[in-house]
Every structure is written in C-alpha cells, then in structure tokens.
Design a protein around this motif. Sequence first.
Motif, short mmCIF file in Angstrom:
data_model
loop_
_atom_site.label_atom_id
_atom_site.label_comp_id
_atom_site.label_asym_id
_atom_site.label_seq_id
_atom_site.Cartn_x
_atom_site.Cartn_y
_atom_site.Cartn_z
N ARG A 123 8.84 7.67 11.92
CA ARG A 123 7.70 7.72 12.82
C ARG A 123 7.12 6.32 13.02
NH1 ARG A 123 4.18 11.43 14.89
NH2 ARG A 123 1.99 10.87 14.87
N PHE A 181 5.79 -0.06 8.72
CA PHE A 181 4.55 -0.82 8.63
C PHE A 181 4.74 -2.00 7.69
CE2 PHE A 181 1.99 2.53 10.54
CZ PHE A 181 2.81 3.62 10.35
N TYR A 197 2.32 -4.68 5.46
CA TYR A 197 0.99 -4.98 4.94
C TYR A 197 1.08 -6.24 4.10
CZ TYR A 197 -1.01 -0.47 6.24
OH TYR A 197 -1.48 0.62 6.95
N GLN A 252 -0.86 -8.07 0.79
CA GLN A 252 -1.79 -7.82 -0.30
C GLN A 252 -2.03 -9.10 -1.09
OE1 GLN A 252 -0.66 -4.81 -3.21
NE2 GLN A 252 -2.79 -4.46 -3.76
N PRO A 312 -4.24 -3.69 0.19
CA PRO A 312 -3.34 -4.13 1.26
C PRO A 312 -4.08 -4.23 2.60
CG PRO A 312 -2.32 -2.42 -0.06
CD PRO A 312 -3.76 -2.49 -0.47
N PHE A 316 -3.43 -4.46 6.76
CA PHE A 316 -2.45 -4.15 7.79
C PHE A 316 -2.02 -5.38 8.57
CE2 PHE A 316 -0.41 -1.63 11.00
CZ PHE A 316 -0.69 -2.26 12.21
N THR A 370 2.86 -2.59 12.96
CA THR A 370 3.59 -1.34 13.02
C THR A 370 4.73 -1.50 14.02
OG1 THR A 370 1.51 -0.13 12.78
CG2 THR A 370 3.45 1.16 13.30
N TYR A 430 7.94 0.80 15.85
CA TYR A 430 8.25 2.21 16.07
C TYR A 430 9.72 2.48 16.36
CZ TYR A 430 3.21 2.75 16.39
OH TYR A 430 1.85 2.75 16.12
N LEU A 468 4.11 -6.00 1.71
CA LEU A 468 4.55 -4.63 1.49
C LEU A 468 5.08 -4.01 2.77
CD1 LEU A 468 1.43 -3.44 -0.55
CD2 LEU A 468 3.68 -3.94 -1.50
N GLN A 517 6.84 5.79 7.57
CA GLN A 517 6.25 7.11 7.74
C GLN A 517 7.25 8.00 8.46
OE1 GLN A 517 2.95 7.43 10.40
NE2 GLN A 517 2.36 9.44 9.66
N ALA A 522 2.10 10.80 4.56
CA ALA A 522 1.53 9.51 4.19
C ALA A 522 2.63 8.47 4.10
CB ALA A 522 0.80 9.63 2.86
N LEU A 523 2.22 7.23 4.10
CA LEU A 523 3.16 6.13 4.05
C LEU A 523 3.89 6.09 2.71
CD1 LEU A 523 1.13 3.21 5.66
CD2 LEU A 523 2.62 4.90 6.73
N PHE A 529 5.70 3.46 0.45
CA PHE A 529 5.74 2.00 0.32
C PHE A 529 6.94 1.53 -0.51
CE2 PHE A 529 1.82 0.12 1.94
CZ PHE A 529 1.02 1.23 2.14
N TYR A 531 -7.67 8.67 1.85
CA TYR A 531 -6.54 8.77 0.93
C TYR A 531 -6.89 8.18 -0.44
CZ TYR A 531 -4.24 8.59 5.55
OH TYR A 531 -3.89 8.79 6.86
N TYR A 566 -4.46 6.27 -3.29
CA TYR A 566 -3.17 5.73 -3.68
C TYR A 566 -3.28 5.19 -5.10
CZ TYR A 566 -0.91 5.77 0.94
OH TYR A 566 -0.32 6.14 2.13
N PHE A 615 3.94 -0.76 -7.52
CA PHE A 615 4.44 0.29 -6.64
C PHE A 615 3.27 1.15 -6.19
CE2 PHE A 615 7.54 2.33 -4.48
CZ PHE A 615 8.03 3.53 -4.98
N LEU A 616 3.06 1.24 -4.89
CA LEU A 616 1.92 1.94 -4.32
C LEU A 616 2.34 3.34 -3.90
CD1 LEU A 616 -1.02 1.05 -3.64
CD2 LEU A 616 -0.19 0.51 -1.36
N ILE A 634 1.19 7.46 -2.79
CA ILE A 634 0.15 8.37 -2.32
C ILE A 634 -0.13 9.43 -3.37
CG2 ILE A 634 1.87 9.78 -1.11
CD1 ILE A 634 -1.75 9.23 0.04
N ILE A 683 -2.75 16.41 2.00
CA ILE A 683 -1.62 15.95 1.20
C ILE A 683 -2.03 16.01 -0.26
CG2 ILE A 683 -0.15 13.99 0.55
CD1 ILE A 683 -0.35 13.02 3.42
N ASN A 724 -0.87 7.38 10.46
CA ASN A 724 -1.19 6.55 9.32
C ASN A 724 -1.24 5.07 9.60
OD1 ASN A 724 -1.47 8.17 6.83
ND2 ASN A 724 0.43 9.02 7.58
N LYS A 780 -2.49 1.43 10.51
CA LYS A 780 -3.77 0.80 10.24
C LYS A 780 -4.57 1.56 9.20
CE LYS A 780 -4.70 -2.22 14.07
NZ LYS A 780 -5.64 -2.66 15.10
N LEU A 781 -3.95 1.78 8.09
CA LEU A 781 -4.70 2.20 6.92
C LEU A 781 -5.61 1.06 6.52
CD1 LEU A 781 -2.17 3.92 4.49
CD2 LEU A 781 -4.06 4.98 5.67
N PHE A 788 -7.77 -0.28 3.46
CA PHE A 788 -7.84 -0.06 2.02
C PHE A 788 -9.13 -0.64 1.44
CE2 PHE A 788 -3.77 1.60 0.53
CZ PHE A 788 -2.95 1.41 1.63
#
Lengths: 109, 114
Positions: A31, A34, A36, A38, A44, A46, A49, A51, A87, A91, A96-97, A99, B33, B35, B42-43, B45, B56, B100, B102-103, B105
């Motif tokens: 889907r 992404f 990120y 950190q 993290p 953004f 994205t 697609y 990162l 999706q 949820a993502l 990673f 969410y 996480y 390791f990240l 969910i 979820i 999801n 543009k999460l 954090f």
Amino acid sequence: EDQVTQSPEALRLQEGESSSLNCSYTVSGLRGLFWYRQDPGKGPEFLFTLYSAGEEKEKERLKATLTKKESFLHITAPKPEDSATYLCAVQAGYYALNFGKGTSLLVTP
Amino acid sequence: DTAVSQTPKYLVTQMGNDKSIKCEQNLGHDTMYWYKQDSKKFLKIMFSYNNKELIINETVPNRFSPKSPDKAHLNLHINSLELGDSAVYFCASSQGQGTNEKLFFGSGTQLSVL
C-alpha cells in the motif's frame, strides 16, 4: 509474513561523500513504502511515502526511489546534520506500518 | 507546541509493579498508536485506536492495556512489569484509519524494569 530488511546496519561517510541506503521488502499488496528519520532520544520523523515502482521523491539532499522489491534512499553530498538512523517501513492493506531495523548513518566533517 | 506528547520521558521501576504512560496529540488526528522499540532499535506496532475504538491489537501480553478516553488521548497501562518489558515506547498519531502515512511520533518513554 511481511518482511523489511535494511542494509547496511551502519554507515560512516565523510562530509560530501554520497551513498545509498537499501530497503528490501516482501509484502502482499504493498500500500505504501515509507522512510523515516530518527535522531537519538527522539521519535521517528516522516520523510517520504512511495506508492508504486518507478516513483521517486526528493527532499534537500535525500532522494528515495522504489522498485518492486526494494527502495533506495540516496544521500547526495551529506552533511554532519544528516547523521541519524533511517528507518524504512511498509504498509500492506489497512494495517500498521511494518518497520525495518534501520540504518545508522554517521557523517563526519 | 508539541504535536504528540507523552509522559513520562523516563520510567524506572521494579519488577512486578504497575505503571502507566500517557499520550496526548493536538493535531486533531483520528488514529493513535503505541509502538515498542527494543534494544536493537526494532520498532513494532502494539495497538492502534481510531476514534476511541481499538482497531489493531498485535500479539501483546494481556498485562498491557491501552485506554483511550477520547480521540486525543491514548494511555498505556502495564501490569506486573517484567524485565523483558524494558524498551522505549512510542505513541504516534495519523489522520485517518488505515492511512498510515505521516505518522507523527512522540519523543518516547524509556522504560527500565529492574
């Protein structure tokens, strides 16, 4: 099961030395992919994205590209402030993502 | 003005204790969410809520219980803490359910169980 593998785990570059980070993935029905950034002690942030295969996005010294199996984050002429962990996440469907473990980048002056 | 804020920043506690982490977002987002980031960075969910409803719930021990009093808040309560619970816990938010990108954090809560 969806898998995201990032390489290398760590990368040290001299300021101005361009390079690429890799994110390979296996997912049913991608889907979105992404990227990120950190910084130590922070959440993290953004970046991009992507697609569909062939898509590219740019932001300052960063450019992200996507194929059917992997994504690259190209860093052109990096500066010390680009040092961070990058990162990658995928999706699939309305979930949820998922990673990867990240690439820790250090850019030295 | 912090978009996603979580408290406390650091939490040091003994095994067996119960603790809570609070999270608030002022972005007007519908989905929040939790996480977990382990020692290897390791990240993963744990939970997701959309408009106060759980959407979820990954394979997480029952000792972890999220609570969303309203769509701007998502708290995490942990019972009977174990050594393996030590990690950094991140709260995040996004605009819609299932979208999801543009999460946003929070800055994380570093939990150390002794």
